[in-house]
Design a protein around this motif. Sequence first.
Motif, PDB file in Angstrom:
ATOM      1  N   ARG A  98       6.382   6.676   2.992  1.00  0.00           N
ATOM      2  CA  ARG A  98       5.364   6.969   1.985  1.00  0.00           C
ATOM      3  C   ARG A  98       5.814   8.127   1.083  1.00  0.00           C
ATOM      4  NH1 ARG A  98       0.373   4.703   2.967  1.00  0.00           N
ATOM      5  NH2 ARG A  98      -0.824   6.457   2.152  1.00  0.00           N
ATOM      6  N   ASP A  99       6.488   9.096   1.665  1.00  0.00           N
ATOM      7  CA  ASP A  99       7.047  10.174   0.850  1.00  0.00           C
ATOM      8  C   ASP A  99       8.072   9.616  -0.142  1.00  0.00           C
ATOM      9  OD1 ASP A  99       5.514  12.128   2.012  1.00  0.00           O
ATOM     10  OD2 ASP A  99       7.070  12.832   3.383  1.00  0.00           O
ATOM     11  N   TRP A 100       8.895   8.692   0.330  1.00  0.00           N
ATOM     12  CA  TRP A 100       9.894   8.076  -0.543  1.00  0.00           C
ATOM     13  C   TRP A 100       9.228   7.276  -1.663  1.00  0.00           C
ATOM     14  CZ3 TRP A 100      11.233   2.700  -1.002  1.00  0.00           C
ATOM     15  CH2 TRP A 100      12.352   2.472  -1.828  1.00  0.00           C
ATOM     16  N   LEU A 101       8.110   6.634  -1.354  1.00  0.00           N
ATOM     17  CA  LEU A 101       7.387   5.883  -2.381  1.00  0.00           C
ATOM     18  C   LEU A 101       6.850   6.795  -3.488  1.00  0.00           C
ATOM     19  CD1 LEU A 101       5.258   3.326  -0.293  1.00  0.00           C
ATOM     20  CD2 LEU A 101       7.282   2.843  -1.682  1.00  0.00           C
ATOM     21  N   GLY A 102       6.680   8.073  -3.178  1.00  0.00           N
ATOM     22  CA  GLY A 102       6.150   8.993  -4.181  1.00  0.00           C
ATOM     23  C   GLY A 102       5.091   9.928  -3.651  1.00  0.00           C
ATOM     24  N   GLY A 103       4.670   9.717  -2.397  1.00  0.00           N
ATOM     25  CA  GLY A 103       3.703  10.617  -1.792  1.00  0.00           C
ATOM     26  C   GLY A 103       2.290  10.063  -1.785  1.00  0.00           C
ATOM     27  N   GLU A 104       1.436  10.756  -1.057  1.00  0.00           N
ATOM     28  CA  GLU A 104       0.073  10.281  -0.817  1.00  0.00           C
ATOM     29  C   GLU A 104      -0.730  10.100  -2.107  1.00  0.00           C
ATOM     30  OE1 GLU A 104      -1.052   9.262   2.186  1.00  0.00           O
ATOM     31  OE2 GLU A 104       1.016   9.623   2.790  1.00  0.00           O
ATOM     32  N   GLN A 105      -0.668  11.069  -3.011  1.00  0.00           N
ATOM     33  CA  GLN A 105      -1.470  10.961  -4.237  1.00  0.00           C
ATOM     34  C   GLN A 105      -1.045   9.768  -5.074  1.00  0.00           C
ATOM     35  OE1 GLN A 105      -1.383  14.757  -6.296  1.00  0.00           O
ATOM     36  NE2 GLN A 105      -3.375  15.289  -5.455  1.00  0.00           N
ATOM     37  N   ALA A 106       0.259   9.573  -5.233  1.00  0.00           N
ATOM     38  CA  ALA A 106       0.735   8.459  -6.049  1.00  0.00           C
ATOM     39  C   ALA A 106       0.279   7.125  -5.471  1.00  0.00           C
ATOM     40  CB  ALA A 106       2.262   8.503  -6.150  1.00  0.00           C
ATOM     41  N   ILE A 107       0.366   6.990  -4.151  1.00  0.00           N
ATOM     42  CA  ILE A 107      -0.059   5.752  -3.493  1.00  0.00           C
ATOM     43  C   ILE A 107      -1.556   5.536  -3.680  1.00  0.00           C
ATOM     44  CG2 ILE A 107      -0.327   4.625  -1.250  1.00  0.00           C
ATOM     45  CD1 ILE A 107       2.279   6.103  -0.402  1.00  0.00           C
TER      46      ILE A 107
ATOM     47  N   SER B 131       7.181  -6.289  -6.901  1.00  0.00           N
ATOM     48  CA  SER B 131       8.604  -6.070  -6.641  1.00  0.00           C
ATOM     49  C   SER B 131       8.825  -5.309  -5.336  1.00  0.00           C
ATOM     50  CB  SER B 131       9.243  -5.307  -7.800  1.00  0.00           C
ATOM     51  OG  SER B 131       8.667  -4.014  -7.936  1.00  0.00           O
ATOM     52  N   LEU B 132       7.819  -4.592  -4.881  1.00  0.00           N
ATOM     53  CA  LEU B 132       7.922  -3.847  -3.621  1.00  0.00           C
ATOM     54  C   LEU B 132       7.866  -4.755  -2.392  1.00  0.00           C
ATOM     55  CD1 LEU B 132       5.934  -0.466  -3.599  1.00  0.00           C
ATOM     56  CD2 LEU B 132       8.365  -0.862  -3.257  1.00  0.00           C
ATOM     57  N   ARG B 133       7.497  -6.006  -2.586  1.00  0.00           N
ATOM     58  CA  ARG B 133       7.429  -6.940  -1.454  1.00  0.00           C
ATOM     59  C   ARG B 133       8.779  -7.076  -0.745  1.00  0.00           C
ATOM     60  NH1 ARG B 133       3.295 -11.056  -1.111  1.00  0.00           N
ATOM     61  NH2 ARG B 133       4.948 -12.516  -0.514  1.00  0.00           N
ATOM     62  N   GLN B 134       9.865  -6.727  -1.423  1.00  0.00           N
ATOM     63  CA  GLN B 134      11.179  -6.804  -0.792  1.00  0.00           C
ATOM     64  C   GLN B 134      11.280  -5.865   0.417  1.00  0.00           C
ATOM     65  OE1 GLN B 134      14.479  -4.776  -3.011  1.00  0.00           O
ATOM     66  NE2 GLN B 134      12.861  -4.310  -4.510  1.00  0.00           N
ATOM     67  N   TYR B 135      10.379  -4.878   0.490  1.00  0.00           N
ATOM     68  CA  TYR B 135      10.394  -3.941   1.609  1.00  0.00           C
ATOM     69  C   TYR B 135       9.414  -4.351   2.707  1.00  0.00           C
ATOM     70  CZ  TYR B 135      13.136  -1.029  -1.494  1.00  0.00           C
ATOM     71  OH  TYR B 135      14.118  -0.550  -2.329  1.00  0.00           O
ATOM     72  N   TRP B 136       8.861  -5.554   2.595  1.00  0.00           N
ATOM     73  CA  TRP B 136       8.014  -6.117   3.649  1.00  0.00           C
ATOM     74  C   TRP B 136       8.566  -7.480   4.040  1.00  0.00           C
ATOM     75  CZ3 TRP B 136       6.033  -2.250   0.775  1.00  0.00           C
ATOM     76  CH2 TRP B 136       5.140  -1.363   1.376  1.00  0.00           C
ATOM     77  N   ASN B 137       8.154  -7.976   5.176  1.00  0.00           N
ATOM     78  CA  ASN B 137       8.702  -9.224   5.702  1.00  0.00           C
ATOM     79  C   ASN B 137       7.780 -10.417   5.446  1.00  0.00           C
ATOM     80  OD1 ASN B 137      10.812 -10.573   7.031  1.00  0.00           O
ATOM     81  ND2 ASN B 137       9.702 -10.565   8.974  1.00  0.00           N
TER      82      ASN B 137
ATOM     83  N   CYS C 228       1.002  -5.053  -4.120  1.00  0.00           N
ATOM     84  CA  CYS C 228       0.142  -5.991  -4.835  1.00  0.00           C
ATOM     85  C   CYS C 228       0.075  -5.631  -6.323  1.00  0.00           C
ATOM     86  CB  CYS C 228      -1.281  -5.957  -4.275  1.00  0.00           C
ATOM     87  SG  CYS C 228      -1.417  -6.357  -2.523  1.00  0.00           S
ATOM     88  N   ASP C 229      -0.339  -6.608  -7.131  1.00  0.00           N
ATOM     89  CA  ASP C 229      -0.685  -6.324  -8.519  1.00  0.00           C
ATOM     90  C   ASP C 229      -1.831  -7.240  -8.932  1.00  0.00           C
ATOM     91  OD1 ASP C 229       0.391  -8.818  -9.205  1.00  0.00           O
ATOM     92  OD2 ASP C 229       2.258  -7.985  -9.977  1.00  0.00           O
ATOM     93  N   ILE C 230      -2.171  -7.223 -10.201  1.00  0.00           N
ATOM     94  CA  ILE C 230      -3.350  -7.945 -10.687  1.00  0.00           C
ATOM     95  C   ILE C 230      -3.240  -9.443 -10.457  1.00  0.00           C
ATOM     96  CG2 ILE C 230      -2.561  -8.334 -13.060  1.00  0.00           C
ATOM     97  CD1 ILE C 230      -6.013  -6.954 -12.143  1.00  0.00           C
ATOM     98  N   THR C 231      -2.001  -9.986 -10.440  1.00  0.00           N
ATOM     99  CA  THR C 231      -1.842 -11.427 -10.259  1.00  0.00           C
ATOM    100  C   THR C 231      -2.280 -11.880  -8.869  1.00  0.00           C
ATOM    101  OG1 THR C 231       0.470 -11.238  -9.522  1.00  0.00           O
ATOM    102  CG2 THR C 231       0.075 -11.443 -11.904  1.00  0.00           C
TER     103      THR C 231
ATOM    104  N   VAL D 198       9.052   1.187  -8.335  1.00  0.00           N
ATOM    105  CA  VAL D 198       7.869   0.868  -9.135  1.00  0.00           C
ATOM    106  C   VAL D 198       6.903   0.085  -8.258  1.00  0.00           C
ATOM    107  CG1 VAL D 198       7.024  -0.363 -11.167  1.00  0.00           C
ATOM    108  CG2 VAL D 198       9.228   0.827 -11.256  1.00  0.00           C
ATOM    109  N   PHE D 199       5.644   0.486  -8.250  1.00  0.00           N
ATOM    110  CA  PHE D 199       4.653  -0.212  -7.440  1.00  0.00           C
ATOM    111  C   PHE D 199       4.367  -1.599  -8.024  1.00  0.00           C
ATOM    112  CE2 PHE D 199       2.626   4.089  -6.065  1.00  0.00           C
ATOM    113  CZ  PHE D 199       3.699   4.300  -5.219  1.00  0.00           C
ATOM    114  N   GLY D 200       3.985  -2.515  -7.137  1.00  0.00           N
ATOM    115  CA  GLY D 200       3.670  -3.875  -7.559  1.00  0.00           C
ATOM    116  C   GLY D 200       4.403  -4.885  -6.702  1.00  0.00           C
TER     117      GLY D 200
END
Length: 462
Positions: free
Chosen positions: A338-347, A47-53, A431-434, A43-45
């Motif tokens: 990026r493909d694993w995230l859902g692909g270019e359009q989803a991103i 929670s995805l920060r776990q995949y960044w340092n 990122c998200d709205i917060t 899920v984007f937002g």
Amino acid sequence: MGGGPISSSSASTVVPSSEAQPHTTPPSPFSLPDYLSSLPPPVFGRSLRQYWNFSSNYVNLNHGSYGSVPLPVLKAMRERSDRIEENPDRFIVLEAAKELALVRERLAGLVNAPVDEVVVAPNATHAINTVLWNIKWQPGDIILLFTTQYGAIFNTAAHIADVNPGVTLLEIPLIFPTTHAEIVQLVKDTVAKVKKDEEKTGKKIKLSVVEAISSIPGVVMPWREICTFYKQEGILSVVDGAHELGQLPVDLGTADCDFWAGNAHKWLMSHRGGTLFFVPKRNQHLILSSFPTSAFYYSKNYPKYARTKEWTFVEQFDWTGTIDFSPFLSISPAMDFRDWLGGEQAITIYCHDLALKGGARMAELLGTGIMDNKKGELTANMVNVYFPDNFPHVESQGGIINGLLFEHNFRVGAGFHDGRWFARCSAQVFCDITDFEHGAKVIQEISNSLQKRAEEETTDSA
């Protein structure tokens, strides 16, 4: 003299959609960690920060400046780098060009271009320098730019003019917000005026650099329409797509540009640096040398090194000296990720929607507005939000602003345009709205602090 490879080889507006369309790609020279394949698309937002340092309290709305490498991509790159060091000579001599060819094939597929028209360069500035320094300039030639041009590109053009007598620069003034139609008309009017005066001045426009998405402010430009017009007028077009690759769909197969360069290390999530540099076959004869000149350059006047095969554009860029190829090769796992995230359009859909909503929310909290027109033509995944009215809108404040942003462990691209400071906010999948709400709080605190400082200085000087 440094070593080199013994041989070189080469391999052959957002459209909303509810379904992602993963890009079909050839095998990667090195791949993402196996555990990702067993996990469902996230899920984007935040929670995805776990995949960044990122450090836990760092809020990053400035992905557009230097990019942010996902941990799985970083891990894949480092593992490949370790394997290279097991036998660096073998990699450089036998494997580098082949693996780079696979990266080029993936990038070419992403932008709908023939693979032999795509090479990888360190960054967009490097690629555009390659073009400008290969052109044969004559007295009377004009390089057409825009007043919002990225600084290094303007300086490159200025250097060209400085060392080529009779070559001059001409800038088209841009004040945002405006419309794409107005920008195209400004270009047409400028070209028409130069043509009208050509007999008197002896000057003509030879080449123009146009940004796909300008840097500061981060604004979508109508580069396709401009390049089509330039083609009709016989003007060479160089597109600075530093911010477009991975932010908006790119179709170079239907574009009329003469050259195009887009960074993969910004929005495409590879390690910095690495850039897709596109030169169609019709123009490859203009790019006789890479930058710097490679071991595969061929001089007709001084043919010191005998050639055993025909000159090719791609070969010039396979080897320009000893470098770490790992960042270039990280483009493949970045595309896998990026493909694993859902692909270019989803991103793209998520980031664009967040840029609009996040920018609106930040502007609401600051009591300001967004730098866009009524059609919303100027905003992709970067949104420009004006600083508060109580902010001291003086261009010289740049160093102070950057320092205060670092103190708050928060980043946006702070810029000054048309007499006002603004925040160029990059919306990304982590990122998200917060994050935009936090950004508004930080910017307001900085504004209040600078206002208080200005009032104290006024009182002290009274």
